[in-house]
Write a protein that holds these residues in place. Structure first.
Motif, PDB file in Angstrom:
ATOM      1  N   ASP A   1       8.897  59.703   4.834  1.00 20.89           N
ATOM      2  CA  ASP A   1       8.009  59.774   5.990  1.00 20.89           C
ATOM      3  C   ASP A   1       7.585  61.204   6.328  1.00 20.89           C
ATOM      4  N   GLY A   2       7.621  62.107   5.368  1.00 18.54           N
ATOM      5  CA  GLY A   2       7.231  63.493   5.583  1.00 18.54           C
ATOM      6  C   GLY A   2       8.171  64.258   6.501  1.00 18.54           C
ATOM      7  N   ALA A   3       9.347  63.719   6.764  1.00 17.62           N
ATOM      8  CA  ALA A   3      10.300  64.345   7.689  1.00 17.62           C
ATOM      9  C   ALA A   3      10.916  65.600   7.080  1.00 17.62           C
ATOM     10  N   PHE A   4      11.334  66.507   7.940  1.00 17.47           N
ATOM     11  CA  PHE A   4      11.958  67.755   7.507  1.00 17.47           C
ATOM     12  C   PHE A   4      13.321  67.493   6.846  1.00 17.47           C
ATOM     13  N   LYS A   5      14.110  66.610   7.440  1.00 13.01           N
ATOM     14  CA  LYS A   5      15.436  66.300   6.907  1.00 13.01           C
ATOM     15  C   LYS A   5      15.298  65.393   5.691  1.00 13.01           C
ATOM     16  N   ARG A   6      15.980  65.776   4.621  1.00 10.87           N
ATOM     17  CA  ARG A   6      15.918  65.021   3.374  1.00 10.87           C
ATOM     18  C   ARG A   6      17.201  64.211   3.201  1.00 10.87           C
ATOM     19  N   TYR A   7      17.163  63.265   2.270  1.00  9.61           N
ATOM     20  CA  TYR A   7      18.359  62.565   1.828  1.00  9.61           C
ATOM     21  C   TYR A   7      18.775  63.207   0.510  1.00  9.61           C
ATOM     22  N   VAL A   8      19.993  63.747   0.470  1.00 11.98           N
ATOM     23  CA  VAL A   8      20.460  64.443  -0.726  1.00 11.98           C
ATOM     24  C   VAL A   8      21.569  63.640  -1.406  1.00 11.98           C
ATOM     25  N   HIS A   9      21.587  63.709  -2.726  1.00 15.79           N
ATOM     26  CA  HIS A   9      22.574  62.993  -3.531  1.00 15.79           C
ATOM     27  C   HIS A   9      23.968  63.523  -3.217  1.00 15.79           C
ATOM     28  N   THR A  10      24.888  62.611  -2.859  1.00 16.88           N
ATOM     29  CA  THR A  10      26.255  63.028  -2.531  1.00 16.88           C
ATOM     30  C   THR A  10      27.299  62.390  -3.430  1.00 16.88           C
ATOM     31  N   GLU A  11      26.979  61.248  -4.016  1.00 23.08           N
ATOM     32  CA  GLU A  11      27.998  60.523  -4.780  1.00 23.08           C
ATOM     33  C   GLU A  11      27.342  59.568  -5.773  1.00 23.08           C
ATOM     34  N   GLU A  12      27.975  59.445  -6.932  1.00 20.00           N
ATOM     35  CA  GLU A  12      27.608  58.409  -7.885  1.00 20.00           C
ATOM     36  C   GLU A  12      28.816  57.498  -8.014  1.00 20.00           C
ATOM     37  N   PHE A  13      28.614  56.192  -7.864  1.00 18.71           N
ATOM     38  CA  PHE A  13      29.759  55.284  -7.884  1.00 18.71           C
ATOM     39  C   PHE A  13      29.630  54.259  -9.004  1.00 18.71           C
ATOM     40  N   ALA A  14      30.783  53.897  -9.573  1.00 14.91           N
ATOM     41  CA  ALA A  14      30.829  52.973 -10.699  1.00 14.91           C
ATOM     42  C   ALA A  14      30.798  51.515 -10.250  1.00 14.91           C
ATOM     43  N   LEU A  15      31.392  51.220  -9.091  1.00 11.52           N
ATOM     44  CA  LEU A  15      31.435  49.869  -8.536  1.00 11.52           C
ATOM     45  C   LEU A  15      31.230  49.951  -7.033  1.00 11.52           C
ATOM     46  N   ASP A  16      30.839  48.844  -6.438  1.00  9.85           N
ATOM     47  CA  ASP A  16      30.746  48.735  -4.983  1.00  9.85           C
ATOM     48  C   ASP A  16      31.071  47.288  -4.614  1.00  9.85           C
ATOM     49  N   LYS A  17      32.337  46.925  -4.761  1.00  6.21           N
ATOM     50  CA  LYS A  17      32.775  45.544  -4.536  1.00  6.21           C
ATOM     51  C   LYS A  17      32.435  45.002  -3.146  1.00  6.21           C
ATOM     52  N   PRO A  18      32.613  45.789  -2.070  1.00  7.01           N
ATOM     53  CA  PRO A  18      32.287  45.239  -0.745  1.00  7.01           C
ATOM     54  C   PRO A  18      30.830  44.787  -0.602  1.00  7.01           C
ATOM     55  N   ASN A  19      29.938  45.355  -1.389  1.00 10.40           N
ATOM     56  CA  ASN A  19      28.518  45.000  -1.310  1.00 10.40           C
ATOM     57  C   ASN A  19      28.064  44.127  -2.479  1.00 10.40           C
ATOM     58  N   GLY A  20      29.004  43.558  -3.220  1.00 10.62           N
ATOM     59  CA  GLY A  20      28.663  42.592  -4.262  1.00 10.62           C
ATOM     60  C   GLY A  20      28.446  43.163  -5.645  1.00 10.62           C
ATOM     61  N   TYR A  21      28.855  44.396  -5.888  1.00  8.40           N
ATOM     62  CA  TYR A  21      28.663  45.014  -7.198  1.00  8.40           C
ATOM     63  C   TYR A  21      30.026  45.265  -7.842  1.00  8.40           C
ATOM     64  N   GLY A  22      30.622  44.184  -8.306  1.00  5.46           N
ATOM     65  CA  GLY A  22      31.903  44.255  -8.990  1.00  5.46           C
ATOM     66  C   GLY A  22      31.728  44.586 -10.461  1.00  5.46           C
ATOM     67  N   LYS A  23      32.825  44.558 -11.188  1.00  8.05           N
ATOM     68  CA  LYS A  23      32.841  44.969 -12.595  1.00  8.05           C
ATOM     69  C   LYS A  23      31.882  44.147 -13.459  1.00  8.05           C
ATOM     70  N   TRP A  24      31.886  42.815 -13.303  1.00  8.38           N
ATOM     71  CA  TRP A  24      31.043  41.973 -14.163  1.00  8.38           C
ATOM     72  C   TRP A  24      29.562  42.106 -13.840  1.00  8.38           C
ATOM     73  N   LYS A  25      29.228  42.181 -12.572  1.00 11.78           N
ATOM     74  CA  LYS A  25      27.819  42.330 -12.209  1.00 11.78           C
ATOM     75  C   LYS A  25      27.264  43.647 -12.742  1.00 11.78           C
ATOM     76  N   VAL A  26      28.031  44.729 -12.592  1.00 18.30           N
ATOM     77  CA  VAL A  26      27.588  46.031 -13.094  1.00 18.30           C
ATOM     78  C   VAL A  26      27.464  46.005 -14.617  1.00 18.30           C
ATOM     79  N   PHE A  27      28.403  45.347 -15.285  1.00 17.75           N
ATOM     80  CA  PHE A  27      28.344  45.211 -16.743  1.00 17.75           C
ATOM     81  C   PHE A  27      27.029  44.551 -17.162  1.00 17.75           C
ATOM     82  N   TRP A  28      26.671  43.442 -16.524  1.00 14.63           N
ATOM     83  CA  TRP A  28      25.441  42.734 -16.884  1.00 14.63           C
ATOM     84  C   TRP A  28      24.193  43.528 -16.520  1.00 14.63           C
ATOM     85  N   LEU A  29      24.232  44.236 -15.412  1.00 15.93           N
ATOM     86  CA  LEU A  29      23.080  45.052 -15.023  1.00 15.93           C
ATOM     87  C   LEU A  29      22.838  46.183 -16.018  1.00 15.93           C
ATOM     88  N   LYS A  30      23.918  46.791 -16.495  1.00 15.13           N
ATOM     89  CA  LYS A  30      23.777  47.880 -17.487  1.00 15.13           C
ATOM     90  C   LYS A  30      23.230  47.364 -18.808  1.00 15.13           C
TER      91      LYS A  30
END
Length: 129
Positions: free
Chosen positions: A97-126
């Motif tokens: 939105d042209g805002a001064f404050k940016r979103y900066v990369h802080t973390e790369e994660f392998a899984l996110d089980k609480p949000n539905g991205y477990g080991k098998w789902k990530v495997f199939w997505l890759k």
């Protein structure tokens, strides 16, 4: 601006981008391999917790985030980033939105089980990628 949300997910399950220079809340955008986006707002302090979160199913051709549903409260609606206006530092910083404050990369994660991205789902997505 043409962008695909999955391009910001990295090579693992996804990436977290955090709004810089924020003092009252911790606003995060999570990008996943399948192109989904999750906005999360946390409060700071002793009782730090998740205030609200919203899912999106990607970006359109103009860079607008396609939110699955709008939040109920006006303060939550105004907190959501709406349109990607600039990609900086080779995708490590995103401006909305042209805002001064940016979103900066802080973390790369392998899984996110609480949000539905477990080991098998990530495997199939890759392997689908």
């Amino acid at each position: 601006m043409t962008a695909n949300a999955a391009d910001f997910a990295g090579n693992a399950c996804g990436r977290r981008y955090e709004k810089e220079m924020e003092t009252h809340f911790r606003d995060c955008l999570l990008f996943y391999l399948d192109g989904r986006i999750r906005f999360e707002r946390y409060c700071y302090g002793e009782a730090a917790c998740l205030v609200f979160s919203v899912w999106a199913h990607g970006l359109d051709a103009d860079g607008s985030i396609l939110w699955d549903r709008e939040p109920e409260f006006e303060s939550q609606k105004t907190a959501l980033p709406r349109r990607l206006t600039d990609i900086q530092e080779e995708g490590r910083a995103l401006q909305f939105d042209g805002a001064f404050k940016r979103y900066v990369h802080t973390e790369e994660f392998a899984l996110d089980k609480p949000n539905g991205y477990g080991k098998w789902k990530v495997f199939w997505l890759k392997h689908r990628k």
